[in-house]
Motif scaffolding. Structure first.
Motif, PDB file in Angstrom:
ATOM      1  N   GLN A  27       0.852  -1.185   0.000  1.00 35.96           N
ATOM      2  CA  GLN A  27       0.000   0.000   0.000  1.00 35.96           C
ATOM      3  C   GLN A  27       0.889   1.236   0.000  1.00 35.96           C
ATOM      4  O   GLN A  27       1.912   1.269   0.673  1.00 35.96           O
ATOM      5  N   GLN A  44      -4.992   2.172   7.354  1.00 36.19           N
ATOM      6  CA  GLN A  44      -3.838   2.910   7.851  1.00 36.19           C
ATOM      7  C   GLN A  44      -4.206   3.920   8.938  1.00 36.19           C
ATOM      8  O   GLN A  44      -3.474   4.071   9.924  1.00 36.19           O
ATOM      9  N   GLN A  45      -5.295   4.625   8.780  1.00 38.33           N
ATOM     10  CA  GLN A  45      -5.670   5.626   9.778  1.00 38.33           C
ATOM     11  C   GLN A  45      -5.930   4.991  11.141  1.00 38.33           C
ATOM     12  O   GLN A  45      -5.512   5.525  12.174  1.00 38.33           O
ATOM     13  N   GLN A  82       1.833   4.595   1.436  1.00 41.22           N
ATOM     14  CA  GLN A  82       1.540   5.253   2.712  1.00 41.22           C
ATOM     15  C   GLN A  82       0.829   6.572   2.456  1.00 41.22           C
ATOM     16  O   GLN A  82       1.096   7.282   1.486  1.00 41.22           O
ATOM     17  N   PRO A  90       2.098   2.736  10.015  1.00 40.66           N
ATOM     18  CA  PRO A  90       0.730   2.262   9.788  1.00 40.66           C
ATOM     19  C   PRO A  90       0.578   1.480   8.490  1.00 40.66           C
ATOM     20  O   PRO A  90      -0.146   0.469   8.456  1.00 40.66           O
ATOM     21  N   ALA A  91       1.241   1.916   7.428  1.00 41.11           N
ATOM     22  CA  ALA A  91       1.137   1.193   6.159  1.00 41.11           C
ATOM     23  C   ALA A  91       1.715  -0.209   6.293  1.00 41.11           C
ATOM     24  O   ALA A  91       1.137  -1.190   5.798  1.00 41.11           O
ATOM     25  N   SER A 111      -0.666  -2.396   8.269  1.00 42.28           N
ATOM     26  CA  SER A 111      -1.825  -2.723   7.443  1.00 42.28           C
ATOM     27  C   SER A 111      -1.482  -3.776   6.398  1.00 42.28           C
ATOM     28  O   SER A 111      -2.254  -4.719   6.163  1.00 42.28           O
ATOM     29  N   GLU A 112      -0.312  -3.647   5.762  1.00 41.40           N
ATOM     30  CA  GLU A 112       0.133  -4.632   4.770  1.00 41.40           C
ATOM     31  C   GLU A 112       0.316  -6.009   5.407  1.00 41.40           C
ATOM     32  O   GLU A 112      -0.108  -7.034   4.852  1.00 41.40           O
ATOM     33  N   SER A 161       6.212   0.816   1.268  1.00 41.95           N
ATOM     34  CA  SER A 161       5.050   1.709   1.188  1.00 41.95           C
ATOM     35  C   SER A 161       5.371   3.060   0.576  1.00 41.95           C
ATOM     36  O   SER A 161       4.459   3.857   0.320  1.00 41.95           O
ATOM     37  N   PHE A 191       3.635   7.931   7.550  1.00 45.70           N
ATOM     38  CA  PHE A 191       2.766   6.779   7.779  1.00 45.70           C
ATOM     39  C   PHE A 191       3.381   5.451   7.337  1.00 45.70           C
ATOM     40  O   PHE A 191       2.661   4.490   7.076  1.00 45.70           O
TER      41      PHE A 191
END
Length: 253
Positions: free
Chosen positions: A79, A105-106, A81, A89-90, A93-94, A218, A86
């Protein structure tokens, strides 16, 4: 090796200002981590923060993994970022997507405590990335493995074993790497080699029985990062190079 650059880097930090780039986010050069700061990406562990020594987590390698093939990759879940800070978070999430879980991500940023300084390697409560991974899946109990500035050969071998173990465990478990890239030292593919960069990335597989590491980045297609066009979504580097890059930070497995 990055370790050979240490004296030059320290001298540079002591005498001049330079860009401290966190996946496209500028800050002060070589600034020391604030004690307990929750969101300095890749900062040294806060006092009392839990992290296993470089090697098998907690001093013991996991058992029960099936016989490992020569190469294996988990799903391609890269993804971009959402902004310059970020990468943490990325990456989370991945990784969760590779384990069949969804965490935007948020929301990952909120759980990690990410702010404009990024996502920390550690904070006063421990290590945020493995903590959030463990809160959102049951396939693996993630722990942090801290590495020294210049990792040893035994730590490289331990990383290779841990990589092969996790990628073949319970349907496949990705690892998180926390890069500390310095000018003149090794960088992830496409990252500007004249910059200091702290960056989380998803380690999704291996080749040659762990001698090569496959990862996703990301930064690829991240509109907020000026050099994102030079960064592939998926890349491969020697595992020894990956361990050098994450030296002084570490990885979560």
């Amino acid at each position: 090796m990055k370790g050979r650059r240490r004296g030059a880097r320290l001298a540079t930090v002591a005498t001049a200002a330079a860009a401290w780039l966190t996946a496209g986010w500028l800050a002060l050069p070589g600034a020391a981590a604030l004690p307990g700061a929750a969101a300095l990406p890749g900062t040294a562990a806060a006092p009392g923060a839990a992290a296993a020594p470089g090697g098998c987590a907690g001093g013991m390698c996991r058992s029960g993994a099936p016989a490992a093939p020569a190469a294996r990759d988990l799903g391609a879940t890269q993804q971009a970022q959402l902004n310059g800070y970020f990468c943490g978070p990325a990456t989370v999430s991945e990784m969760l997507a590779q384990m069949g879980r969804t965490l935007p991500q948020q929301r990952a940023a909120a759980e990690l405590g990410t702010n404009e300084a990024g996502t920390g390697w550690s904070d006063l409560s421990g290590n945020p990335v493995p903590r959030v991974l463990n809160q959102n899946q049951q396939r693996n109990n993630y722990v942090a493995v801290a590495l020294p500035w210049a990792p040893t050969r035994s730590q490289v071998r331990a990383y290779e074993r841990n990589l092969v173990t996790d990628i073949n465990r319970r349907g496949g478990v990705p690892l998180a790497g926390d890069a500390d890239e310095v000018p003149g030292g090794p960088h992830l593919v496409g990252h500007p080699v004249n910059q200091t960069i702290f960056h989380w990335f998803d380690i999704r597989g291996y080749q040659q029985y762990g001698a090569l590491t496959d990862y996703e980045d990301s930064v690829h297609n991240a509109a907020s990062i000026g050099w994102s066009a030079t960064v592939p979504a998926y890349s491969t580097l020697p595992s020894a190079t990956i361990v050098d890059i994450i030296g002084a930070r570490g990885y979560d497995w």
